[in-house]
Design an enzyme around this catalytic site. Sequence first.
Site, PDB file in Angstrom:
ATOM      1  N   TYR A   1     106.933   7.740  27.100  1.00  0.00           N
ATOM      2  CA  TYR A   1     105.607   8.309  26.910  1.00  0.00           C
ATOM      3  C   TYR A   1     105.040   8.633  28.292  1.00  0.00           C
ATOM      4  CZ  TYR A   1     102.017   9.716  23.699  1.00  0.00           C
ATOM      5  OH  TYR A   1     101.171  10.490  22.959  1.00  0.00           O
ATOM      6  N   LEU A   2     105.780   9.461  28.979  1.00  0.00           N
ATOM      7  CA  LEU A   2     105.587   9.679  30.416  1.00  0.00           C
ATOM      8  C   LEU A   2     104.237  10.288  30.739  1.00  0.00           C
ATOM      9  CD1 LEU A   2     109.109  11.123  31.340  1.00  0.00           C
ATOM     10  CD2 LEU A   2     108.342   8.732  31.390  1.00  0.00           C
TER      11      LEU A   2
ATOM     12  N   GLU B   1     101.573  11.157  34.497  1.00  0.00           N
ATOM     13  CA  GLU B   1     101.684  11.558  35.909  1.00  0.00           C
ATOM     14  C   GLU B   1     102.095  10.398  36.826  1.00  0.00           C
ATOM     15  OE1 GLU B   1     101.617  14.442  37.777  1.00  0.00           O
ATOM     16  OE2 GLU B   1     101.867  15.337  35.793  1.00  0.00           O
ATOM     17  N   GLY B   2     101.795   9.196  36.398  1.00  0.00           N
ATOM     18  CA  GLY B   2     102.245   8.034  37.176  1.00  0.00           C
ATOM     19  C   GLY B   2     103.767   7.995  37.221  1.00  0.00           C
ATOM     20  N   HIS B   3     104.391   8.116  36.053  1.00  0.00           N
ATOM     21  CA  HIS B   3     105.862   8.165  36.004  1.00  0.00           C
ATOM     22  C   HIS B   3     106.394   9.352  36.802  1.00  0.00           C
ATOM     23  CE1 HIS B   3     104.908   6.216  31.951  1.00  0.00           C
ATOM     24  NE2 HIS B   3     105.589   5.289  32.579  1.00  0.00           N
TER      25      HIS B   3
ATOM     26  N   GLN C   1     110.152  -7.867  26.162  1.00  0.00           N
ATOM     27  CA  GLN C   1     108.985  -8.108  27.007  1.00  0.00           C
ATOM     28  C   GLN C   1     107.661  -8.043  26.241  1.00  0.00           C
ATOM     29  OE1 GLN C   1     110.127  -4.682  29.510  1.00  0.00           O
ATOM     30  NE2 GLN C   1     107.963  -4.272  29.719  1.00  0.00           N
TER      31      GLN C   1
ATOM     32  N   LYS D   1     100.569  -0.023  39.636  1.00  0.00           N
ATOM     33  CA  LYS D   1      99.627  -0.420  38.583  1.00  0.00           C
ATOM     34  C   LYS D   1     100.089  -1.763  38.019  1.00  0.00           C
ATOM     35  CE  LYS D   1      99.179   0.817  34.469  1.00  0.00           C
ATOM     36  NZ  LYS D   1      99.356   0.032  33.217  1.00  0.00           N
ATOM     37  N   ASP D   2     101.407  -1.907  37.890  1.00  0.00           N
ATOM     38  CA  ASP D   2     101.984  -3.183  37.453  1.00  0.00           C
ATOM     39  C   ASP D   2     102.413  -3.977  38.685  1.00  0.00           C
ATOM     40  OD1 ASP D   2     101.890  -2.651  34.532  1.00  0.00           O
ATOM     41  OD2 ASP D   2     103.211  -1.007  35.093  1.00  0.00           O
TER      42      ASP D   2
END
Lengths: 290, 290
Positions: free
Chosen positions: A30-31, A33-35, A59, A147-148
Amino acid sequence: MKTVETVKELRSCLRPLRDRRIGLVPTMGYLHEGHVSLIRKAREECDVVVLSVFVNPLQFGPQEDFARYPRDLERDARIAEQAGVDFLFAPPVEEMYPQQPLTKVTVSQLTDRLCGASRPGHFDGVATVVAKLFHIVEPDRAYFGMKDAQQVAVVEQMVRDLHFPVTVVPCPTVREEDGLALSSRNVYLSAEERSQATVLSAGLREVAEKVKRGEMTLASQAIDYLKRRISSKPLARIDYVDVLAFPELTPVKELTGRRVIVAVAVRFGSTRLIDNIILHEKEDLPCSAR
Amino acid sequence: MKTVETVKELRSCLRPLRDRRIGLVPTMGYLHEGHVSLIRKAREECDVVVLSVFVNPLQFGPQEDFARYPRDLERDARIAEQAGVDFLFAPPVEEMYPQQPLTKVTVSQLTDRLCGASRPGHFDGVATVVAKLFHIVEPDRAYFGMKDAQQVAVVEQMVRDLHFPVTVVPCPTVREEDGLALSSRNVYLSAEERSQATVLSAGLREVAEKVKRGEMTLASQAIDYLKRRISSKPLARIDYVDVLAFPELTPVKELTGRRVIVAVAVRFGSTRLIDNIILHEKEDLPCSAR
């Protein structure tokens, strides 16, 4: 771009490319702009770019959003191809877990706080699937979004402790115009929730500015400020607000003098959002603003 | 043969050899003919043979024999060179654990019984160090002795679960003339203990023969027989005697109809010895006799 669903096929695609520099961008799809920013970075630095799209059941907790996590492989494939991916690895769950898995990779201490405390077992699932992907792809470099940030710290620790021959490349958080950190989970938000969710990035930015101006020096001040600021939004329910040394994720009293992370997790309805900034010893600038 | 003490140097030695087939023989040193048989097998099947000699503190319990485990690197180097090793990797503890390790590889279920039950944490230490060695050496094949059958089962499970690009090659137990399974720990035995210790292999051989002749069909019979047989030796203190499916290590009632392991662990003074036979569905022959 070639889409591959099995470990065997991916390995045979990569075998003739082993002397090239291989970059891996592990995602749950679910890509956004971060990806895409991770893919672009991999494209710049590597000869071969592998994007994995795998919503890893390991997870997710039993009460979490595994079943409804957004999936759209066709859309992902279009975005991936345009961003320069060579191999899109999209295995079914049975391919990644052909039998009941008995083996777990666990990173202790770093996972006691933040999302590790809120989501028991989450980082075991992350570390385990990242180890699997590293063994399947055997990348030279692997790209993860800040972000993670706790995930970055955990994966870097795992790589060091287990001597993985992989360089972890952390990349800045990408944000909407109004500051909201991009996340595949943002699609869950109602209009009202979406509007109030900007409080996370706004609050973090305010903390960074106050620290920079010398108006805020203690971790407890930042935590109090953010708790009040976020609670001012009626739909927000705080999961955690914390300030820790980064990447050690140990408690700190001061906001300056060393690298610290200010991290928040907040629920809006059934959607859990996270965001963070890293305050640097010298510049006190959020990592994602550099 | 080249002796190498650091990860960095080993990697740079192996880099130009990456297109060759690399075999790894992981050991704790104090080499005996069992290790030599692994090296010879690796030499037959691979272009490059790496022997690691590392007494891994992580797989010893606090009350166990880490400190007194026999070490003699000069002797090991002579034996290794003669057996055809190309690279002897003998890292100091600080090289393998440069900081407090937070990451652990855990294999559940398979480790609940036998040595896993007697030595809590032992197989976490084994799985973790084998994962590290696999990442450092990146072998195509890795050689393990069947004397440590549970270790073979655990490593094979880890390799499958985590998709390690490594083939595990189990090799038959090598024995003294009188049947005693070779072990670096045999040097601990007094003359009297050494003489009584042959009861392990003798008892196991007798069980295999009884099964072959159809005189023994139940797991409980084998366990009773071995307990009596071993207890007849005054210096022997039984740690466990068990019969399990192999490699699943789940309980079985029958000795035939599928592959089972008959495994024993016995203390003589402060020395703990283990031995086992695998009974095969068809032939009922010990693995080490094949």
